[in-house]
Design an enzyme around this catalytic site. Sequence first.
Site, PDB file in Angstrom:
ATOM      1  N   GLU A  39       0.834  -1.213   0.000  1.00  0.00           N
ATOM      2  CA  GLU A  39       0.000   0.000   0.000  1.00  0.00           C
ATOM      3  C   GLU A  39       0.869   1.263   0.000  1.00  0.00           C
ATOM      4  O   GLU A  39       0.663   2.187  -0.782  1.00  0.00           O
ATOM      5  CB  GLU A  39      -0.906  -0.022   1.223  1.00  0.00           C
ATOM      6  N   GLN A  75       7.827  28.058  -7.773  1.00  0.00           N
ATOM      7  CA  GLN A  75       8.736  29.197  -7.589  1.00  0.00           C
ATOM      8  C   GLN A  75       9.467  29.515  -8.890  1.00  0.00           C
ATOM      9  O   GLN A  75       9.617  30.675  -9.271  1.00  0.00           O
ATOM     10  CB  GLN A  75       9.742  28.862  -6.478  1.00  0.00           C
ATOM     11  N   GLY A 125       4.229  33.543 -11.009  1.00  0.00           N
ATOM     12  CA  GLY A 125       2.787  33.721 -10.814  1.00  0.00           C
ATOM     13  C   GLY A 125       1.925  32.868 -11.724  1.00  0.00           C
ATOM     14  O   GLY A 125       0.866  32.380 -11.304  1.00  0.00           O
ATOM     15  N   GLU A 146       4.797  11.367  10.004  1.00  0.00           N
ATOM     16  CA  GLU A 146       5.241  11.074  11.374  1.00  0.00           C
ATOM     17  C   GLU A 146       5.138   9.570  11.644  1.00  0.00           C
ATOM     18  O   GLU A 146       6.035   8.976  12.268  1.00  0.00           O
ATOM     19  CB  GLU A 146       4.391  11.843  12.401  1.00  0.00           C
ATOM     20  N   ALA A 149      -2.531   7.333   3.755  1.00  0.00           N
ATOM     21  CA  ALA A 149      -1.838   6.035   3.906  1.00  0.00           C
ATOM     22  C   ALA A 149      -0.742   6.058   4.970  1.00  0.00           C
ATOM     23  O   ALA A 149       0.306   5.442   4.813  1.00  0.00           O
ATOM     24  CB  ALA A 149      -1.257   5.581   2.562  1.00  0.00           C
TER      25      ALA A 149
HETATM   26  C1  FAD Z   1      -7.156  12.423   0.375  1.00  0.00           C
HETATM   27  C2  FAD Z   1      -7.203  11.337   1.375  1.00  0.00           C
HETATM   28  C3  FAD Z   1      -7.529  10.053   0.983  1.00  0.00           C
HETATM   29  C4  FAD Z   1      -7.652   9.040   1.919  1.00  0.00           C
HETATM   30  N1  FAD Z   1      -8.053   7.803   1.511  1.00  0.00           N
HETATM   31  C5  FAD Z   1      -8.284   6.833   2.448  1.00  0.00           C
HETATM   32  C6  FAD Z   1      -8.819   5.573   2.064  1.00  0.00           C
HETATM   33  O1  FAD Z   1      -9.057   5.316   0.880  1.00  0.00           O
HETATM   34  N2  FAD Z   1      -9.071   4.669   3.037  1.00  0.00           N
HETATM   35  C7  FAD Z   1      -8.813   4.900   4.350  1.00  0.00           C
HETATM   36  O2  FAD Z   1      -9.067   4.049   5.170  1.00  0.00           O
HETATM   37  N3  FAD Z   1      -8.298   6.094   4.753  1.00  0.00           N
HETATM   38  C8  FAD Z   1      -8.036   7.058   3.831  1.00  0.00           C
HETATM   39  N4  FAD Z   1      -7.522   8.273   4.215  1.00  0.00           N
HETATM   40  C9  FAD Z   1      -7.261   8.512   5.630  1.00  0.00           C
HETATM   41  C10 FAD Z   1      -5.772   8.589   5.961  1.00  0.00           C
HETATM   42  O3  FAD Z   1      -5.195   7.323   5.919  1.00  0.00           O
HETATM   43  C11 FAD Z   1      -5.666   9.274   7.322  1.00  0.00           C
HETATM   44  O4  FAD Z   1      -6.042  10.624   7.111  1.00  0.00           O
HETATM   45  C12 FAD Z   1      -4.275   9.185   7.909  1.00  0.00           C
HETATM   46  O5  FAD Z   1      -3.957   7.866   8.273  1.00  0.00           O
HETATM   47  C13 FAD Z   1      -4.102  10.101   9.123  1.00  0.00           C
HETATM   48  O6  FAD Z   1      -5.154   9.992  10.005  1.00  0.00           O
HETATM   49  P1  FAD Z   1      -5.920  11.303  10.497  1.00  0.00           P
HETATM   50  O7  FAD Z   1      -6.229  12.130   9.302  1.00  0.00           O
HETATM   51  O8  FAD Z   1      -7.050  10.868  11.336  1.00  0.00           O
HETATM   52  O9  FAD Z   1      -4.872  12.105  11.323  1.00  0.00           O
HETATM   53  P2  FAD Z   1      -4.455  11.865  12.919  1.00  0.00           P
HETATM   54  O10 FAD Z   1      -4.200  10.433  13.093  1.00  0.00           O
HETATM   55  O11 FAD Z   1      -5.533  12.490  13.718  1.00  0.00           O
HETATM   56  O12 FAD Z   1      -3.165  12.670  12.983  1.00  0.00           O
HETATM   57  C14 FAD Z   1      -3.085  14.071  13.288  1.00  0.00           C
HETATM   58  C15 FAD Z   1      -1.624  14.416  13.530  1.00  0.00           C
HETATM   59  O13 FAD Z   1      -1.117  13.694  14.665  1.00  0.00           O
HETATM   60  C16 FAD Z   1       0.055  12.984  14.288  1.00  0.00           C
HETATM   61  N5  FAD Z   1       0.125  11.734  15.024  1.00  0.00           N
HETATM   62  C17 FAD Z   1      -0.885  10.886  15.319  1.00  0.00           C
HETATM   63  N6  FAD Z   1      -0.421   9.847  16.023  1.00  0.00           N
HETATM   64  C18 FAD Z   1       0.913  10.023  16.151  1.00  0.00           C
HETATM   65  C19 FAD Z   1       1.956   9.286  16.794  1.00  0.00           C
HETATM   66  N7  FAD Z   1       1.724   8.155  17.428  1.00  0.00           N
HETATM   67  N8  FAD Z   1       3.215   9.789  16.741  1.00  0.00           N
HETATM   68  C20 FAD Z   1       3.478  10.935  16.079  1.00  0.00           C
HETATM   69  N9  FAD Z   1       2.528  11.690  15.480  1.00  0.00           N
HETATM   70  C21 FAD Z   1       1.266  11.226  15.516  1.00  0.00           C
HETATM   71  C22 FAD Z   1      -0.123  12.735  12.795  1.00  0.00           C
HETATM   72  O14 FAD Z   1       1.122  12.446  12.161  1.00  0.00           O
HETATM   73  C23 FAD Z   1      -0.716  14.039  12.363  1.00  0.00           C
HETATM   74  O15 FAD Z   1       0.307  15.002  12.216  1.00  0.00           O
HETATM   75  C24 FAD Z   1      -7.380   9.302   3.283  1.00  0.00           C
HETATM   76  C25 FAD Z   1      -6.999  10.579   3.679  1.00  0.00           C
HETATM   77  C26 FAD Z   1      -6.910  11.599   2.742  1.00  0.00           C
HETATM   78  C27 FAD Z   1      -6.509  12.957   3.203  1.00  0.00           C
END
Ligand code: FAD
Length: 511
Positions: A249, A343, A347, A374, A370
Amino acid sequence: MVEVDTFFWWSDEQKEFAKKVGQFVEDNLEEAELYFWKQKFPHSIVKKVAKEGFFGPGVPKQYGGLELGATGGCIAAEQLGRLYAVGHVFTVSMLAGLEQILRFGTEEQKEAWLPSVADGSEIGAVCITEPFAGSDAANVMTTATKDGDEWVLNGKKRMITAAGVADRYFIYAKTSDDPANRKQYAHITSFVVKKGTPGFSLEKINPLIGFDNAPNGYIDFDNVRIPDFNRVGEVGKGWAVMMAALNFERLIGSAVLIGGVKDIIQFTFHYTKRRIQFNRPINRIRNIQFDIADIITKYKIARLYSYHTAHQLDSGMEPMIEASIAKLMNTEYLVDITRKAIQVCGGDALTKFYPLERMYREAKIGEIVAGTSEIQRLIIYRFSAMLPRWNVPIKFRWNDEVNAPLISKRDSRFKGLEINEENLLKVIADDYKINPGIYMTLDDVREDIGGSRVKIKQSIEFLENQGLIVCHRDRSGKIGLVKATYKGLSKAFPKEYYRWFPSWYDEADKF
Ligand SMILES: Cc1cc2nc3c(=O)[nH]c(=O)nc-3n(C[C@H](O)[C@H](O)[C@H](O)COP(=O)(O)OP(=O)(O)OC[C@H]3O[C@@H](n4cnc5c(N)ncnc54)[C@H](O)[C@@H]3O)c2cc1C
């Protein structure tokens, strides 16, 4: 015929495949642009991709695929990534069960599902994320309850790419509330849910920073009944299924993003040759050249590393660290590459009339989707920290000839001495002379003196009680690290033993 950069270790079939997909992408770039402007999902291009058989590289031939491995999957993702939404949908379709079914599916499941992955007749979506489960992917709240021969699903998934347009949803649901199972990650099970199953509905489509015409949204399971046949892997083994698929993945998810960099490089050359400022084309300006050089460098490194990792996967290895590095590097490089490209072109590049602003927005998504950057760093660190090759103790031995510590394979001068408090204190105090700032592990101590661990431990506890050394204990209270105190240093050797001055230092200034 379009030119596609291949690698020497690709098979002839993989090279041919790359050319074929590359040509297809060239032929369909304009149509993809049209869909982008119309903000419509490119159904017709996806159908063409399916007809060409490009959904099949990761599927074995016996199930109707091309059997080109992870490398073939990355080739298709990289090329199709140039078609925006098509690339994203291709990628999630590959993630929506391919690796999971190949590794954990029964023969009947493979026969039932893999042909439709290969021929693209069914688009897939992978559903991990939920309101309470993001980076903490194990915290899923969607439940699956067994009822006779069926499972009943309830809950919500969010941020799902291809939500709505996908036919096959690979989901992870909670099948146990037992805290012991939760502790062992044995509370999750994976299932396939088909579009059209009663109670399964689309809740919302996200208006995102990028993915302009690739839907991403929320899905809802309201007493959705599926047969036990749709369970992939054993009950409670969903975490293992998820983890097994993650290397592929991360890899394919980063390959799809790097595909468009070819267009970025071509565009920056094209634009800077034609843009005149201060009476000369801006491509004559050194910093413009340097920025383009940086973009090309990062592109080449990212491609090389991605295909190196794909090759490892195809060789049967589990390149956990490498897949995370590929994901981290490609996505962070891409943010830097797109920022630099904008850059360089000024523009104009910020208008939607050129593709760079779109790529810049998409690049930011890469750092989160994915597994965030972090989380990749956590994986790279944690798994590397377990590898013996990074955990080699470095021995410094004092060399009287140069009056300095040298990295050495020689035994310590204390080796073989009787293990008693006096000798052990000498070993630990002697280490201060070379490593004044750090502690010794118990293995370091044993390496220096040899002998029984039990005896060493007993003497160390005694020395600690006497205040001659300090011990650093781990969470379970076990002694991990030791270091001589001031009292211990004074008892082990005279002060003179620790003194050291460079030859140029004036005698008169010593005290
Ligand atoms: C465009 C897009 C497509 C996506 N497609 C899919 C999909 O098809 N299927 C699916 O299941 N998901 C999908 N996702 C979800 C994606 O996998 C999650 O957004 C991602 O895993 C991060 O989870 P979160 O957004 O809840 O962020 P959070 O987990 O809430 O993280 C917020 C912040 O905290 C940090 N953080 C959290 N835990 C830790 C840790 N233990 N140590 C250090 N830092 C940490 C993170 O790095 C981040 O900076 C998609 C997301 C986007 C934006």
